[in-house]
Enzyme design. Structure first.
Site, PDB file in Angstrom:
ATOM      1  N   PRO A 243       0.842  -1.213   0.000  1.00 30.29           N
ATOM      2  CA  PRO A 243       0.000   0.000   0.000  1.00 30.29           C
ATOM      3  C   PRO A 243       0.875   1.261   0.000  1.00 30.29           C
ATOM      4  O   PRO A 243       1.830   1.352   0.754  1.00 30.29           O
ATOM      5  CB  PRO A 243      -0.779  -0.111   1.316  1.00 30.29           C
ATOM      6  CG  PRO A 243      -0.624  -1.529   1.769  1.00 30.29           C
ATOM      7  CD  PRO A 243       0.668  -2.010   1.206  1.00 30.29           C
ATOM      8  N   GLU A 244       0.544   2.184  -0.887  1.00 29.99           N
ATOM      9  CA  GLU A 244       1.262   3.458  -0.964  1.00 29.99           C
ATOM     10  C   GLU A 244       0.290   4.571  -0.557  1.00 29.99           C
ATOM     11  O   GLU A 244      -0.810   4.295  -0.085  1.00 29.99           O
ATOM     12  CB  GLU A 244       1.797   3.662  -2.384  1.00 29.99           C
ATOM     13  CG  GLU A 244       2.746   2.527  -2.825  1.00 29.99           C
ATOM     14  CD  GLU A 244       3.305   2.711  -4.230  1.00 29.99           C
ATOM     15  OE1 GLU A 244       3.419   3.870  -4.687  1.00 29.99           O
ATOM     16  OE2 GLU A 244       3.610   1.702  -4.875  1.00 29.99           O
TER      17      GLU A 244
ATOM     18  N   ARG B 248       1.833 -11.342   5.044  1.00 29.60           N
ATOM     19  CA  ARG B 248       3.297 -11.477   5.067  1.00 29.60           C
ATOM     20  C   ARG B 248       3.949 -11.053   6.381  1.00 29.60           C
ATOM     21  O   ARG B 248       5.170 -11.131   6.525  1.00 29.60           O
ATOM     22  CB  ARG B 248       3.899 -10.720   3.872  1.00 29.60           C
ATOM     23  CG  ARG B 248       3.402 -11.340   2.569  1.00 29.60           C
ATOM     24  CD  ARG B 248       3.997 -10.688   1.363  1.00 29.60           C
ATOM     25  NE  ARG B 248       5.435 -10.888   1.274  1.00 29.60           N
ATOM     26  CZ  ARG B 248       6.197 -10.379   0.326  1.00 29.60           C
ATOM     27  NH1 ARG B 248       5.655  -9.621  -0.620  1.00 29.60           N
ATOM     28  NH2 ARG B 248       7.485 -10.597   0.301  1.00 29.60           N
TER      29      ARG B 248
END
Ligand SMILES: [Zn+2]
Length: 273
Positions: free
Chosen positions: A2-3, A112
């Site tokens: 996510p940016e 992750r």
């Protein structure tokens, strides 16, 4: 990962459902997600606090609490914050649940396990690591030029460096460089004032557009509702697999690795020299 547009979307969509709510419990399915303070202290300091606001800085979410403390969350590679009824059975990737007082809870999903939560007194620990916010009105071409000045690193790597500009990562750096017609391997200091001005405008345009499309679900990003964003359907070069063509000139899109990041660009629209 996510940016800025994904984190901004999460903030915007959480605000109406979270602000004014009180934290009634904290379930830590994977305790490693809490980096500061101890797990016991984290839990006891959060319970009973009202969430009074949410802000975004770079790719961080900052939850202000009625105690004056800040809960800082970074989603890193694969995190999402999902709003679900408290009774929902967590799936195997839910690492933590923050229970709220009106029947909903915040589920931190992170396949992750790079995501993190930190409970701190203020934002000083992140403020020193972050460059300017690219969507603020004071992010002018002159400011970007100053950030790039004297940097010999490739512009692609500089745009992904949070100290240079906050919030941009691999996808939106590729999109901004394509829109500005700048090759990803050009050095920061080699850009002309005209190119810097084009890049500043391109950065703002690609970020606003992606926010309008609620972020890009290329991987594990979900909005708090569990829905996906659609920004990736509008990507010009980012995440293009081999065999795709430039939407402007039809030249095959190329992929190179810049400082360990796969970078997509059009060799004709973005010449190296
Ligand atoms: Zn092209």
């Amino acid at each position: 990962m996510p940016e800025l547009p994904e984190v901004e979307t999460i903030k915007n969509e959480l605000l109406p459902y979270v602000v004014g709510h009180r934290i009634t419990g904290v379930t830590l399915i994977w305790e490693g997600i809490v980096r500061q303070p101890s797990v016991e202290e984290f839990r006891s300091c959060l319970i009973g606090q009202e969430i009074i606001g949410i802000a975004r800085r770079g790719k961080y979410l900052l939850f202000s609490l009625s105690s004056g403390d800040l809960l800082i969350i970074h989603l890193k590679m694969s995190g999402s914050l999902l709003l679900k009824p408290t009774s929902t059975e967590p799936d195997k990737f839910i690492r933590a649940i923050i229970h709220l007082n009106k029947g909903t809870s915040l589920f931190f999903r992170d396949p992750r396990k790079f995501g993190m939560m930190r409970l701190v007194k203020d934002d000083s620990s992140i403020a020193s690591k972050l460059g300017p916010e690219p969507l603020e009105p004071d992010f002018t071409p002159q400011v970007l030029a100053q950030r790039l000045n004297n940097h010999t690193a490739p512009i692609k790597a500089l745009l992904c460096d949070q100290k240079v500009v906050a919030g941009i990562g691999n996808m939106y750096a590729d999109e901004a460089l394509f829109a500005a017609k700048i090759h990803p391997l050009r050095s920061g200091e080699s850009l002309s004032p005209e190119e810097v001005a084009r890049l500043q405008q391109a950065i703002q345009q690609v970020l606003w557009s992606a926010i309008g499309n609620k972020g890009a679900s290329t991987d594990t990003y979900f909005r708090p509702s569990g829905e996906k964003g659609t920004a990736h359907f509008h990507f010009q070069v980012a995440h293009r697999l081999s065999g795709k063509f430039c939407p402007v000139c039809s030249t095959p899109i190329e992929r190179i690795v810049v400082r360990n990041r796969g970078s997509y660009f059009c060799p004709k629209c973005q010449p190296e020299h």
